[in-house]
Design a protein around this motif. Sequence first.
Motif, short mmCIF file in Angstrom:
data_model
loop_
_atom_site.label_atom_id
_atom_site.label_comp_id
_atom_site.label_asym_id
_atom_site.label_seq_id
_atom_site.Cartn_x
_atom_site.Cartn_y
_atom_site.Cartn_z
N GLY A 84 1.22 5.87 -0.82
CA GLY A 84 0.60 7.08 -0.97
C GLY A 84 1.14 7.41 -1.90
O GLY A 84 2.10 7.27 -2.58
N ASN A 100 -4.50 6.64 -0.85
CA ASN A 100 -4.48 6.93 -0.52
C ASN A 100 -3.60 8.75 -1.08
O ASN A 100 -2.61 7.40 -1.64
CB ASN A 100 -4.46 7.72 1.02
CG ASN A 100 -3.01 7.20 1.04
OD1 ASN A 100 -2.52 6.01 1.62
ND2 ASN A 100 -1.84 8.30 1.67
N GLY A 129 6.18 4.19 0.97
CA GLY A 129 5.97 3.36 1.71
C GLY A 129 6.50 3.30 2.40
O GLY A 129 7.89 3.97 2.48
N GLU A 145 4.15 11.68 6.33
CA GLU A 145 4.94 12.00 6.21
C GLU A 145 4.50 13.57 6.44
O GLU A 145 2.85 13.58 6.50
CB GLU A 145 5.39 12.23 4.51
CG GLU A 145 6.01 10.86 4.05
CD GLU A 145 4.65 9.48 4.02
OE1 GLU A 145 3.69 9.91 3.37
OE2 GLU A 145 5.18 8.42 4.67
N ALA A 148 0.81 -0.89 -0.13
CA ALA A 148 -0.09 0.03 -0.23
C ALA A 148 0.81 1.08 -0.14
O ALA A 148 1.92 1.40 0.72
CB ALA A 148 -0.74 -0.33 1.18
N1 HPA Z 1 2.23 7.71 3.74
C1 HPA Z 1 3.24 5.99 3.48
N2 HPA Z 1 3.09 5.05 3.72
C2 HPA Z 1 1.89 4.55 3.58
C3 HPA Z 1 0.72 5.44 2.69
C4 HPA Z 1 1.13 6.63 2.73
O1 HPA Z 1 0.36 8.27 2.43
N3 HPA Z 1 0.02 5.13 2.61
C5 HPA Z 1 0.21 3.61 2.97
N4 HPA Z 1 1.23 3.23 2.84
#
Ligand code: HPA
Length: 282
Positions: A119, A242, A217, A200, A117
């Motif tokens: 961002g 996201n 990530g 972040e 996953a």
């Molecule tokens: N930032 C870091 N890791 C993640 C994010 C993110 O926005 N979304 C999913 N893993």
Amino acid sequence: MQQTTFTYSDYEEAVQVIFERTSLRPKIAIILGSGLGPLADEVENPTIIPTNEIPHWPRSTVHGHKGRLVIGYIENQPVMVMQGRVHYYEGYSMQQVTFPIRVMQLMGIETLIVTNAAGGINTSFSAGDLMLIEDHINLLGHMGHNALIGPNDERLGERFPIFTVTYDKALREHTMRVARELNIHLQKGVYLCLSGPAFETPAEIRMFRAWGADAVGMSTAPEVTVARHGGIRVLGISSITNISIDHQDVQRDVSHEEVLEVGAKIVPNLMKLIRGVLQNMP
Ligand code: HPA
């Protein structure tokens, strides 16, 4: 207290336990990221091994990461699916985070499909997109947390491995072809690996974008680094769960729950893509 570094025979012990449970000897392994666990339910004739029954295997502590190996068939290909990885932010050593990769190497795994996953940083991305990883920025690694730091066991790989082409070109081209055929919208880009667990700041996001990152990530680069060191070819796919926030006057925030929720929604498309990739794998 869990062990934090390993010897060749530790990896062999883990392999032995896995091989005692199944006669399948898959050449392909798939790692499922946050919220993507349901993909493991698609494995046919599964042998399920809880990873806490495998010696030395690190225990996942994060909600959304189950901790089991599912060995069976997808699209008539023998595969090993790893449901639930561990992350550096959980307090594990890099050797623990990448322990499963060494086990895969000694099992004879030749191809690793790694998912995560992430961002989205690229302004043309939307939450729910899939991104083919073309390359990565292993920021965590280059800040002194590279998984290959420490004595090098020549049986596992060379001291100074090359990372010019990290994500296999033929596999990437194959995956883009499959996505086109299946009408799956597939973004492409550079994945940047951070330690987490803090999300972040907007200033960091703007900086990472300027560096050429398309998604951020908290995983993948350590595992891919060890896989390449061990001669395993890699395909990487990020689920953009996201869009990373790049300025302070926004009304909403990212959350782990959102990552899991959107991750779950992406699963059908990701599964279709992985099935397509496995069908005529080059
Ligand atoms: N930032 C870091 N890791 C993640 C994010 C993110 O926005 N979304 C999913 N893993």
